[in-house]
Design an enzyme around this catalytic site. Structure first.
Site, PDB file in Angstrom:
ATOM      1  N   ASP A  55      -4.285   3.839   0.042  1.00 54.51           N
ATOM      2  CA  ASP A  55      -3.405   4.777   0.145  1.00 54.51           C
ATOM      3  C   ASP A  55      -3.998   5.811  -0.717  1.00 54.51           C
ATOM      4  OD1 ASP A  55      -1.480   2.866   1.167  1.00 54.51           O
ATOM      5  OD2 ASP A  55      -0.899   2.290  -0.704  1.00 54.51           O
ATOM      6  N   HIS A 102      -2.060   0.520  -2.297  1.00 56.25           N
ATOM      7  CA  HIS A 102      -3.220  -0.195  -1.450  1.00 56.25           C
ATOM      8  C   HIS A 102      -4.490   0.564  -1.776  1.00 56.25           C
ATOM      9  CE1 HIS A 102       0.499  -1.073   0.996  1.00 56.25           C
ATOM     10  NE2 HIS A 102      -0.194  -2.073   1.348  1.00 56.25           N
ATOM     11  N   ASP A 109      10.117  -6.387  -3.565  1.00 52.02           N
ATOM     12  CA  ASP A 109       9.891  -4.823  -2.833  1.00 52.02           C
ATOM     13  C   ASP A 109      11.580  -4.793  -2.348  1.00 52.02           C
ATOM     14  OD1 ASP A 109       7.294  -4.701  -3.216  1.00 52.02           O
ATOM     15  OD2 ASP A 109       6.807  -4.807  -1.151  1.00 52.02           O
TER      16      ASP A 109
HETATM   17  C1  XLS Z   1       4.470  -4.296   5.021  1.00 52.76           C
HETATM   18  C2  XLS Z   1       4.321  -4.623   3.659  1.00 52.76           C
HETATM   19  C3  XLS Z   1       3.381  -3.976   2.973  1.00 52.76           C
HETATM   20  C4  XLS Z   1       3.370  -4.775   1.596  1.00 52.76           C
HETATM   21  C5  XLS Z   1       1.855  -4.569   0.823  1.00 52.76           C
HETATM   22  O1  XLS Z   1       5.283  -4.612   5.750  1.00 52.76           O
HETATM   23  O2  XLS Z   1       5.719  -4.321   2.908  1.00 52.76           O
HETATM   24  O3  XLS Z   1       3.424  -2.806   2.555  1.00 52.76           O
HETATM   25  O4  XLS Z   1       4.320  -4.583   0.606  1.00 52.76           O
HETATM   26  O5  XLS Z   1       0.726  -4.548   1.637  1.00 52.76           O
HETATM   27 CA    CA Z   2       6.496  -4.939   1.005  1.00 53.14          CA
END
Ligand code: XLS
Ligand code: CA
Ligand code: CA
Length: 441
Positions: free
Chosen positions: A103, A100, A295
């Site tokens: 970050d 992000h 993810d």
């Molecule tokens: C939060 C999300 C976030 C996204 C990206 O719960 O997983 O980290 O992956 O903004």
């Molecule tokens: Ca995520």
């Protein structure tokens, strides 16, 4: 300068290795089918969890001990993180990373200063990426942490906040283009509501769609051709998030004529928060041609929030890889470890050990899934279960050659309906057998 002096490049040592800093199953150059593990798995490191997470929780302060903590100036710390990040990527042999805006560089006292801070770090990324094979899987912007986003970003009741959020995404798209991001992610952390009592849901959803259309238009204008991804999550921090799950997100994209511009980034822990399994979300996206990226993490079975643990559950990784292989891979997507070490695992070494087990868990899942597909172990069970649709009335239903009147005539002539067992226990035993025999090799 080295930040992780005591860590060497992580090597593949095979299933019997006792070294927590060696791969047991992930062997990047090993072929599974016609592609290497590295080509299929496309692992990524999440910048936020690995480089900015301090391991605080709602009841306690951060515990993380990190080599970049010796810098107190936020920009010095941000620069040290970049150096440490590329050391970690290379030592782990991970081909991608994700971040992000928030970050990588501290917020300044104005939007202008914030964007300038980002440019300094993006310049550094660009330099490091020239000498490295590591690429950007995706970037995104954090339009949820700062108090200005208290009522949302693209779904805020405050039009100034909508504009501010758009300014940040505009920059995010430019940064993605500069760094050659293969995807761009939208996770709507505050795009939802706390209560319907003060919410104009119709306006908020229309605005969200306008925001996405403007993002698509701007990316075209600047020639940024990354795959756009929506990341569903049902709640947290809002009590209802508009991108609740893949099905909600897909309905939204279709209604607003965005379905051909977006796919989904599916997070395991968000699937379970939505009351689904990880493979359910992957399946739903896959059968609709909407599976973009993953993810890779897991939730805790006893906790009802987003614990973002490193993935270790082999059943889940196997079923996830099954969907990914059936999808023909992830295209421009990858497996991003949106996962954090536990608060009690506060040493810097734990960051490596956590990625090693995550990578091994998906490598093993890949091998088992490949074998399941090769043997048609599950397909033949499923095909057999639906065989009534291959002939007679079933075939007519499938081919759209019947109607309610014909079906009633048919049903009236049936004197007995026979069902068969679904054999779920037997199927689960087969799955266990595949896991164990693959492990034993
Ligand atoms: C939060 C999300 C976030 C996204 C990206 O719960 O997983 O980290 O992956 O903004
Ligand atoms: Ca995520
Ligand atoms: Ca999460």
């Amino acid at each position: 300068m080295a930040y992780f002096d005591n860590i060497n490049k992580i090597q593949y040592e095979g299933a019997t290795s006792k070294d927590p800093l060696a791969f047991k199953f992930y062997n990047p150059t090993e072929k599974v089918g016609d592609k290497t593990m590295e080509e299929i798995l496309r692992f990524g490191v999440a910048y936020w969890h690995t480089f900015t997470e301090d391991l605080s929780d709602p009841f306690g302060a951060g515990t993380a001990l990190r080599p970049w903590d010796k810098y107190s100036d936020p920009m010095d710390k941000a620069k040290a993180r970049v150096e440490a990040a590329f050391e970690l990527f290379e030592k782990l042999g991970v081909p991608y990373f994700c971040f992000h805006d928030f970050d990588i560089a501290p917020e300044g006292s104005s939007l202008k200063e914030t964007l300038e801070n980002q440019d300094i770090i993006v310049d550094m990324f660009e330099d490091y990426m020239k000498d490295s094979k590591v690429k950007l899987l995706w970037n995104t912007v954090n339009n949820f942490s700062h108090p200005r986003f208290v009522h949302g970003a693209a779904t805020s009741n405050n039009a100034d906040v909508f504009a501010y959020a758009a300014a940040k995404v505009k920059k995010g798209l430019e940064v993605g283009k500069r760094l050659g991001a293969e995807n761009y992610v939208f996770w709507g952390g505050r795009e939802g509501y706390e209560s319907l009592l003060n919410t104009n849901m119709g306006l908020e959803l229309d605005n969200l769609a306008k925001f996405f259309h403007m993002a698509v238009d701007y990316s075209k204008e600047i020639g940024f051709d990354a795959q756009f991804l929506i990341e569903p999550k049902p709640m947290e921090p809002t009590s209802h998030q508009y991108d609740y799950d893949v099905a909600h997100g897909y309905a939204f994209l279709q209604k607003y004529d965005l379905a051909d511009k977006f796919k989904f980034n599916i997070e395991a822990n968000h699937a379970t928060l939505a009351g689904h399994s990880f493979d359910h979300e992957l399946r739903y996206a896959r059968i609709n041609g909407m599976l973009g990226s993953v993810d890779a993490n897991q939730g805790h079975p006893h906790l009802g929030w987003d614990t973002d643990e490193f993935p270790t559950d082999l059943n889940a990784t196997t079923l996830a890889m099954y969907e990914i292989l059936k999808n023909g891979g992830l295209g421009s997507g990858g497996l991003n470890f949106d996962a954090k070490v536990r608060r009690t695992s506060f040493h810097a070494d734990d960051l490596f050990k956590a990625h090693v087990v995550g990578m091994d868990s998906f490598a093993l899942g890949l091998k088992v899934a490949h074998k399941l597909i090769e043997d048609r172990a599950l397909e033949s069970i499923v095909d057999n279960r639906y065989r009534s649709f291959n002939q007679g009335i079933g075939k007519e239903i499938r081919e759209g050659k019947t109607d309610f009147k014909k079906l009633q005539d048919y049903a009236l002539r049936l004197d007995d309906i026979q069902n068969e067992s679904g054999q779920l226990e037997e199927i689960k035993a087969i799955l266990n057998q595949y896991l164990v025999t693959t492990l034993a090799k």
